[in-house]
Design a protein around this motif. Structure first.
Motif, PDB file in Angstrom:
ATOM      1  N   THR A 152      15.242 -27.141  -3.728  1.00  0.00           N
ATOM      2  CA  THR A 152      13.904 -26.651  -3.385  1.00  0.00           C
ATOM      3  C   THR A 152      13.789 -26.390  -1.891  1.00  0.00           C
ATOM      4  O   THR A 152      14.444 -27.050  -1.079  1.00  0.00           O
ATOM      5  CB  THR A 152      12.804 -27.658  -3.776  1.00  0.00           C
ATOM      6  OG1 THR A 152      13.049 -28.899  -3.096  1.00  0.00           O
ATOM      7  CG2 THR A 152      12.774 -27.896  -5.274  1.00  0.00           C
ATOM      8  N   GLU A 153      12.952 -25.447  -1.558  1.00  0.00           N
ATOM      9  CA  GLU A 153      12.587 -25.180  -0.163  1.00  0.00           C
ATOM     10  C   GLU A 153      11.072 -25.054  -0.085  1.00  0.00           C
ATOM     11  O   GLU A 153      10.446 -24.475  -0.989  1.00  0.00           O
ATOM     12  CB  GLU A 153      13.212 -23.872   0.329  1.00  0.00           C
ATOM     13  CG  GLU A 153      14.711 -23.926   0.549  1.00  0.00           C
ATOM     14  CD  GLU A 153      15.246 -22.633   1.161  1.00  0.00           C
ATOM     15  OE1 GLU A 153      14.453 -21.684   1.340  1.00  0.00           O
ATOM     16  OE2 GLU A 153      16.454 -22.586   1.442  1.00  0.00           O
ATOM     17  N   GLY A 154      10.506 -25.586   0.987  1.00  0.00           N
ATOM     18  CA  GLY A 154       9.092 -25.409   1.242  1.00  0.00           C
ATOM     19  C   GLY A 154       8.190 -25.768   0.081  1.00  0.00           C
ATOM     20  O   GLY A 154       8.180 -26.900  -0.397  1.00  0.00           O
ATOM     21  N   THR A 155       7.423 -24.807  -0.407  1.00  0.00           N
ATOM     22  CA  THR A 155       6.454 -25.059  -1.489  1.00  0.00           C
ATOM     23  C   THR A 155       6.984 -24.665  -2.863  1.00  0.00           C
ATOM     24  O   THR A 155       6.222 -24.600  -3.829  1.00  0.00           O
ATOM     25  CB  THR A 155       5.154 -24.283  -1.218  1.00  0.00           C
ATOM     26  OG1 THR A 155       5.456 -22.877  -1.116  1.00  0.00           O
ATOM     27  CG2 THR A 155       4.504 -24.762   0.072  1.00  0.00           C
ATOM     28  N   GLU A 156       8.276 -24.389  -2.976  1.00  0.00           N
ATOM     29  CA  GLU A 156       8.840 -24.003  -4.268  1.00  0.00           C
ATOM     30  C   GLU A 156       8.719 -25.136  -5.288  1.00  0.00           C
ATOM     31  O   GLU A 156       8.986 -26.290  -4.972  1.00  0.00           O
ATOM     32  CB  GLU A 156      10.327 -23.657  -4.133  1.00  0.00           C
ATOM     33  CG  GLU A 156      10.627 -22.423  -3.321  1.00  0.00           C
ATOM     34  CD  GLU A 156      12.120 -22.247  -3.100  1.00  0.00           C
ATOM     35  OE1 GLU A 156      12.502 -21.219  -2.515  1.00  0.00           O
ATOM     36  OE2 GLU A 156      12.896 -23.142  -3.504  1.00  0.00           O
ATOM     37  N   PRO A 157       8.358 -24.824  -6.523  1.00  0.00           N
ATOM     38  CA  PRO A 157       8.365 -25.840  -7.587  1.00  0.00           C
ATOM     39  C   PRO A 157       9.791 -26.040  -8.113  1.00  0.00           C
ATOM     40  O   PRO A 157      10.670 -25.203  -7.883  1.00  0.00           O
ATOM     41  CB  PRO A 157       7.462 -25.245  -8.662  1.00  0.00           C
ATOM     42  CG  PRO A 157       7.624 -23.765  -8.489  1.00  0.00           C
ATOM     43  CD  PRO A 157       7.814 -23.538  -7.008  1.00  0.00           C
ATOM     44  N   LEU A 158       9.978 -27.126  -8.808  1.00  0.00           N
ATOM     45  CA  LEU A 158      11.265 -27.422  -9.451  1.00  0.00           C
ATOM     46  C   LEU A 158      10.988 -27.705 -10.919  1.00  0.00           C
ATOM     47  O   LEU A 158      10.190 -28.572 -11.250  1.00  0.00           O
ATOM     48  CB  LEU A 158      11.923 -28.633  -8.794  1.00  0.00           C
ATOM     49  CG  LEU A 158      13.227 -29.149  -9.421  1.00  0.00           C
ATOM     50  CD1 LEU A 158      14.326 -28.106  -9.298  1.00  0.00           C
ATOM     51  CD2 LEU A 158      13.651 -30.456  -8.763  1.00  0.00           C
ATOM     52  N   GLY A 178      10.445 -20.684  -8.373  1.00  0.00           N
ATOM     53  CA  GLY A 178      11.206 -21.876  -8.017  1.00  0.00           C
ATOM     54  C   GLY A 178      12.517 -22.031  -8.760  1.00  0.00           C
ATOM     55  O   GLY A 178      12.924 -21.202  -9.569  1.00  0.00           O
ATOM     56  N   THR A 179      13.172 -23.137  -8.466  1.00  0.00           N
ATOM     57  CA  THR A 179      14.470 -23.445  -9.082  1.00  0.00           C
ATOM     58  C   THR A 179      14.284 -24.003 -10.488  1.00  0.00           C
ATOM     59  O   THR A 179      13.379 -24.796 -10.742  1.00  0.00           O
ATOM     60  CB  THR A 179      15.236 -24.468  -8.227  1.00  0.00           C
ATOM     61  OG1 THR A 179      15.547 -23.885  -6.962  1.00  0.00           O
ATOM     62  CG2 THR A 179      16.527 -24.911  -8.901  1.00  0.00           C
ATOM     63  N   VAL A 180      15.158 -23.591 -11.370  1.00  0.00           N
ATOM     64  CA  VAL A 180      15.161 -24.106 -12.745  1.00  0.00           C
ATOM     65  C   VAL A 180      16.457 -24.881 -12.958  1.00  0.00           C
ATOM     66  O   VAL A 180      17.545 -24.380 -12.653  1.00  0.00           O
ATOM     67  CB  VAL A 180      15.049 -22.973 -13.776  1.00  0.00           C
ATOM     68  CG1 VAL A 180      15.174 -23.531 -15.195  1.00  0.00           C
ATOM     69  CG2 VAL A 180      13.733 -22.225 -13.606  1.00  0.00           C
TER      70      VAL A 180
END
Length: 249
Positions: A152-158, A178-180
């Protein structure tokens, strides 16, 4: 005094990734329970599981108790439930004669772990049992470290999904931000590869299995083929990032 059942996360397989607290709890416990897969007749299949292979680096074998779980039973619900009941009763017996029982589980005891169900069963069989957990390194953390993938970076969801629920849940997650991360996708490798291509997420995605073990495999998701992979394979599919620094903090 109340007995205590502690679920200890021992990581994905590399003994060096067990936390100091995890090691201390394992050593202090009266017995350490490790799950093993059942043979066709429901008895101990004899195969050393990943949790046990990790634990033996820190506690003597005579302190380890192998308990059969129907980890590999997915078609016969009645047989699976019976195996779970038997496992719960075995651990309950240990708690009736010992003060502290540790249960070693791969990864983290609060993330898709057998410990969740065991604790519920034991709590009903031995009222007053104190339930506690010690967090462990997860497969997604280990895979990120070994591959260089940024979760994750910053405000990205996971988003974490188990592909045992079907590839549809993965496709839905990949359509979002975001990342999955996908767990347990080995038997549906073809569907996972298709979902990555359809979502434009192949670039930068990685998958891995047997992390920290001699047979470890860490590869780009573009290398996914049609053949079945190990059941506990893990996938990380990051979003397309703009390369900016600090903009999302």
């Amino acid at each position: 005094m109340s007995s205590k059942l502690v679920g200890v996360g021992v990581g994905p397989g590399d003994p060096e990734l067990v936390t100091v607290k995890g090691v201390n709890v394992l050593r202090a416990a009266d017995v350490v329970v490790v799950p093993v897969m059942a043979a066709p007749d429901g008895t101990d299949g004899g195969e050393r599981g990943r949790a046990e292979a990790t634990v033996v680096h820190y506690v003597p074998e005579e302190k380890i108790v192998r308990v059969v779980f129907a980890l590999n039973e997915r078609s016969d619900r009645a047989r699976r439930e019976a195996a779970w009941d038997a496992a719960g009763e075995r651990v309950a017996q240990l708690l009736r004669s010992h003060t502290t029982v540790a249960f070693a589980t791969i990864g983290d005891p609060n993330v898709y772990s057998t410990f969740t169900y065991l604790a519920q069963t034991v709590g009903e069989l031995v009222p007053g049992t104190v339930i506690a957990t010690v967090p462990g390194i997860t497969a997604m953390q280990d895979l990120a470290a070994r591959s260089g993938a940024v979760l994750t970076e910053g405000t990205e969801p996971l988003t974490l999904v188990p592909v045992t629920a079907g590839a549809a849940v993965l496709k839905e997650a990949l359509s979002g931000p975001g990342t999955v991360v996908a767990y347990k996708f080995g038997r549906q490798a073809r569907e996972v590869a298709e979902a990555l291509r359809e979502s434009g997420r192949v670039e930068g995605a990685v998958w891995g299995s047997a992390l920290g073990l001699p047979e470890e495999s860490v590869r780009p998701a573009g290398d996914l083929d049609d053949g079945p992979l190990p059941y506990l394979s893990t996938l990380i599919a990051p979003p397309v990032r703009d390369g900016g620094r600090g903009g999302k903090l």
